[in-house]
Design a protein around this motif. Sequence first.
Motif, PDB file in Angstrom:
ATOM      1  N   ILE A   1      17.655  37.301  74.384  1.00  0.00           N
ATOM      2  CA  ILE A   1      17.196  35.893  73.699  1.00  0.00           C
ATOM      3  C   ILE A   1      18.080  35.365  72.780  1.00  0.00           C
ATOM      4  O   ILE A   1      18.575  33.917  72.791  1.00  0.00           O
ATOM      5  N   PHE A   2      18.604  36.025  71.769  1.00  0.00           N
ATOM      6  CA  PHE A   2      19.539  35.196  71.234  1.00  0.00           C
ATOM      7  C   PHE A   2      20.664  35.116  72.592  1.00  0.00           C
ATOM      8  O   PHE A   2      21.417  33.643  71.395  1.00  0.00           O
ATOM      9  N   ILE A   3      21.431  35.965  72.678  1.00  0.00           N
ATOM     10  CA  ILE A   3      22.652  35.513  73.595  1.00  0.00           C
ATOM     11  C   ILE A   3      21.951  33.424  74.219  1.00  0.00           C
ATOM     12  O   ILE A   3      23.560  33.379  74.465  1.00  0.00           O
ATOM     13  N   GLY A   4      20.743  34.137  74.941  1.00  0.00           N
ATOM     14  CA  GLY A   4      20.597  32.602  75.731  1.00  0.00           C
ATOM     15  C   GLY A   4      21.141  31.984  75.347  1.00  0.00           C
ATOM     16  O   GLY A   4      21.042  30.548  75.598  1.00  0.00           O
ATOM     17  N   PHE A   5      19.679  31.721  73.519  1.00  0.00           N
ATOM     18  CA  PHE A   5      19.790  30.713  72.698  1.00  0.00           C
ATOM     19  C   PHE A   5      21.613  29.774  72.356  1.00  0.00           C
ATOM     20  O   PHE A   5      21.469  28.968  72.311  1.00  0.00           O
ATOM     21  N   GLU A   6      21.960  30.876  72.114  1.00  0.00           N
ATOM     22  CA  GLU A   6      23.778  30.300  71.813  1.00  0.00           C
ATOM     23  C   GLU A   6      23.649  29.774  73.003  1.00  0.00           C
ATOM     24  O   GLU A   6      24.742  28.991  73.004  1.00  0.00           O
ATOM     25  N   ILE A   7      23.844  30.328  73.834  1.00  0.00           N
ATOM     26  CA  ILE A   7      24.059  29.827  75.032  1.00  0.00           C
ATOM     27  C   ILE A   7      23.947  28.718  75.784  1.00  0.00           C
ATOM     28  O   ILE A   7      24.965  27.002  75.303  1.00  0.00           O
ATOM     29  N   ILE A   8      22.457  28.151  75.398  1.00  0.00           N
ATOM     30  CA  ILE A   8      21.843  26.876  75.487  1.00  0.00           C
ATOM     31  C   ILE A   8      22.129  25.850  74.556  1.00  0.00           C
ATOM     32  O   ILE A   8      22.256  24.140  74.856  1.00  0.00           O
ATOM     33  N   SER A   9      22.040  26.492  73.150  1.00  0.00           N
ATOM     34  CA  SER A   9      22.325  25.375  71.785  1.00  0.00           C
ATOM     35  C   SER A   9      24.067  24.646  71.819  1.00  0.00           C
ATOM     36  O   SER A   9      24.423  24.189  71.217  1.00  0.00           O
TER      37      SER A   9
ATOM     38  N   ALA B   1      33.433  33.430  68.353  1.00  0.00           N
ATOM     39  CA  ALA B   1      33.472  32.003  68.769  1.00  0.00           C
ATOM     40  C   ALA B   1      32.792  30.776  68.140  1.00  0.00           C
ATOM     41  O   ALA B   1      33.136  29.535  68.571  1.00  0.00           O
ATOM     42  N   ILE B   2      31.654  31.016  67.629  1.00  0.00           N
ATOM     43  CA  ILE B   2      30.763  30.335  66.971  1.00  0.00           C
ATOM     44  C   ILE B   2      31.447  30.427  65.383  1.00  0.00           C
ATOM     45  O   ILE B   2      31.455  28.768  65.365  1.00  0.00           O
ATOM     46  N   LEU B   3      32.056  31.083  64.757  1.00  0.00           N
ATOM     47  CA  LEU B   3      32.153  30.395  63.812  1.00  0.00           C
ATOM     48  C   LEU B   3      33.447  30.408  63.301  1.00  0.00           C
ATOM     49  O   LEU B   3      33.481  29.621  62.335  1.00  0.00           O
ATOM     50  N   GLY B   4      34.540  30.887  64.427  1.00  0.00           N
ATOM     51  CA  GLY B   4      35.833  30.371  63.836  1.00  0.00           C
ATOM     52  C   GLY B   4      36.531  31.867  62.831  1.00  0.00           C
ATOM     53  O   GLY B   4      35.408  32.753  61.894  1.00  0.00           O
ATOM     54  N   PRO B   5      37.659  32.397  62.897  1.00  0.00           N
ATOM     55  CA  PRO B   5      37.609  33.979  62.055  1.00  0.00           C
ATOM     56  C   PRO B   5      37.723  33.326  60.084  1.00  0.00           C
ATOM     57  O   PRO B   5      37.586  33.685  59.523  1.00  0.00           O
ATOM     58  N   ALA B   6      38.322  32.379  60.268  1.00  0.00           N
ATOM     59  CA  ALA B   6      38.077  30.919  59.149  1.00  0.00           C
ATOM     60  C   ALA B   6      36.562  31.156  58.107  1.00  0.00           C
ATOM     61  O   ALA B   6      36.791  32.031  56.914  1.00  0.00           O
ATOM     62  N   VAL B   7      35.664  30.937  58.556  1.00  0.00           N
ATOM     63  CA  VAL B   7      34.174  30.817  58.478  1.00  0.00           C
ATOM     64  C   VAL B   7      34.038  32.696  58.156  1.00  0.00           C
ATOM     65  O   VAL B   7      33.081  33.068  57.686  1.00  0.00           O
ATOM     66  N   ILE B   8      34.380  33.179  59.398  1.00  0.00           N
ATOM     67  CA  ILE B   8      33.748  34.723  58.891  1.00  0.00           C
ATOM     68  C   ILE B   8      33.805  35.439  57.824  1.00  0.00           C
ATOM     69  O   ILE B   8      33.676  36.718  57.258  1.00  0.00           O
ATOM     70  N   GLU B   9      35.608  35.185  57.131  1.00  0.00           N
ATOM     71  CA  GLU B   9      36.495  35.919  56.168  1.00  0.00           C
ATOM     72  C   GLU B   9      35.395  35.616  54.962  1.00  0.00           C
ATOM     73  O   GLU B   9      35.519  36.424  53.747  1.00  0.00           O
ATOM     74  N   ARG B  10      34.863  34.242  54.963  1.00  0.00           N
ATOM     75  CA  ARG B  10      33.992  34.432  53.785  1.00  0.00           C
ATOM     76  C   ARG B  10      32.334  34.091  54.352  1.00  0.00           C
ATOM     77  O   ARG B  10      31.685  34.124  53.347  1.00  0.00           O
ATOM     78  N   THR B  11      32.034  34.843  54.958  1.00  0.00           N
ATOM     79  CA  THR B  11      30.758  35.627  55.757  1.00  0.00           C
ATOM     80  C   THR B  11      30.110  37.081  54.998  1.00  0.00           C
ATOM     81  O   THR B  11      30.261  37.657  55.719  1.00  0.00           O
ATOM     82  N   THR B  12      29.366  36.582  54.277  1.00  0.00           N
ATOM     83  CA  THR B  12      28.861  38.454  54.278  1.00  0.00           C
ATOM     84  C   THR B  12      27.925  39.087  55.359  1.00  0.00           C
ATOM     85  O   THR B  12      28.406  40.370  55.359  1.00  0.00           O
ATOM     86  N   TYR B  13      27.281  38.317  56.248  1.00  0.00           N
ATOM     87  CA  TYR B  13      26.677  39.166  57.321  1.00  0.00           C
ATOM     88  C   TYR B  13      27.186  37.630  58.561  1.00  0.00           C
ATOM     89  O   TYR B  13      26.465  36.568  58.720  1.00  0.00           O
ATOM     90  N   PRO B  14      27.525  37.707  59.049  1.00  0.00           N
ATOM     91  CA  PRO B  14      28.338  37.057  60.277  1.00  0.00           C
ATOM     92  C   PRO B  14      27.474  36.761  61.111  1.00  0.00           C
ATOM     93  O   PRO B  14      26.791  35.402  61.802  1.00  0.00           O
ATOM     94  N   LEU B  15      26.438  37.669  61.450  1.00  0.00           N
ATOM     95  CA  LEU B  15      25.276  37.368  62.908  1.00  0.00           C
ATOM     96  C   LEU B  15      24.331  36.973  62.214  1.00  0.00           C
ATOM     97  O   LEU B  15      23.670  36.171  62.968  1.00  0.00           O
ATOM     98  N   LEU B  16      24.130  37.262  60.973  1.00  0.00           N
ATOM     99  CA  LEU B  16      23.389  36.013  60.266  1.00  0.00           C
ATOM    100  C   LEU B  16      23.199  35.105  60.477  1.00  0.00           C
ATOM    101  O   LEU B  16      22.354  33.743  60.576  1.00  0.00           O
ATOM    102  N   THR B  17      24.798  34.341  60.195  1.00  0.00           N
ATOM    103  CA  THR B  17      24.653  32.939  59.647  1.00  0.00           C
ATOM    104  C   THR B  17      25.066  32.193  61.546  1.00  0.00           C
ATOM    105  O   THR B  17      25.006  31.202  61.429  1.00  0.00           O
ATOM    106  N   ALA B  18      25.669  32.470  62.627  1.00  0.00           N
ATOM    107  CA  ALA B  18      25.368  32.673  63.713  1.00  0.00           C
ATOM    108  C   ALA B  18      24.146  31.895  64.013  1.00  0.00           C
ATOM    109  O   ALA B  18      24.602  30.976  64.900  1.00  0.00           O
TER     110      ALA B  18
END
Length: 368
Positions: free
Chosen positions: A155-163, A238-255
Amino acid sequence: MNRKLSITGFQFFCMIFIFGVGASPPVEIFMRAKQDGWISLLIGLFLACLLFTVYIKLYSLFPDLLFTKYIQIILGKYVGKILALIYILYFIYIAARDLRDFEDLLKITLYNASSLLSLGIVMMLLIMYAMSKGLETFARANEFIFIMIMFLVIIFIGFEIISKLIKLDNLRPVLENGWKPIWKAAFPISMTIPFGEVLTFTMIMPHLNKKDTAIKVGIPALLFSGCILTLFAVLNTAILGPAVIERTTYPLLTAVSYINIADFVQRLDTFIVVIAVCNAFVKITIYFYCAVSGAADLFNIKKSDQLVYPLGIITVICSLWIATSILEQHDEGIHLVPYLLHIPLQIVIPVSLLFILLLQGKLKRKKT
């Protein structure tokens, strides 16, 4: 819990998968490898599969014994018992670290006003209840959790593609800084933290209903969980970019929080927290089971249920004492634990045990 246990191949598959997916790749991997973090994960997965074959080989030589038991046979009574005790303490310590990660996640996301102690007690009560029902019941629960997780993943992968959140340009350039940072992220971090922790299943393999299940199911399960982690690493980058991931504690949650379809389907990060809670429950329970069963065997305790409550209290207390903050917890988990604990206990000692057995076998053949 002391009667003859029997776990099916599919249950074993589900346990390894959920256990592997529950260990989210540390952000440090992306800080070192940048947009090539997914390559580090694949390298760590390959190395972990080689290591898992070592565990399976040891299991094939002692199919009815726990890992902490045949250590004593290989190394002798005194050295073996000391090393078995070290592994039991290791299981308790990592269970406490995972419990602390669970407490921090819930406190940051959903329960800001709750204390870490209250969250830890609730989770540990659930784990102790699962232990009281037995490993077979826990294994059956993993089947349901596996199906639920796979449904939500699709579901999450599908929604990320649709969005239309996925921007492949964030994955370029590949190998911008060469292979050196990728290898630094792959070993020891990627190999030991998401994947190398399958060492715990050396304490569960003796309960398989078919002995060949370990290699027929274990390696595919490890590969499948690794591929799912790598897929989400690619999507997060691909969604956040490496710069944002470095500053994020939970990247999946943010994406996932970026998903927004027609201003109707949004705020799905809550479901990620639900998945994280299920993953934490499975992972902590497996570590806790390893500690309880290993301690019961080492100290000749007939009813291992007697150890559930004291070890549960110790685990909760340790989860609070491990670190004073989430930053200290993260720093210790990246810069100390892999080098002081994971590499010696996950890699050096099991490989050394197999080498000793092979050497003993060659010496016996020469004598005959």
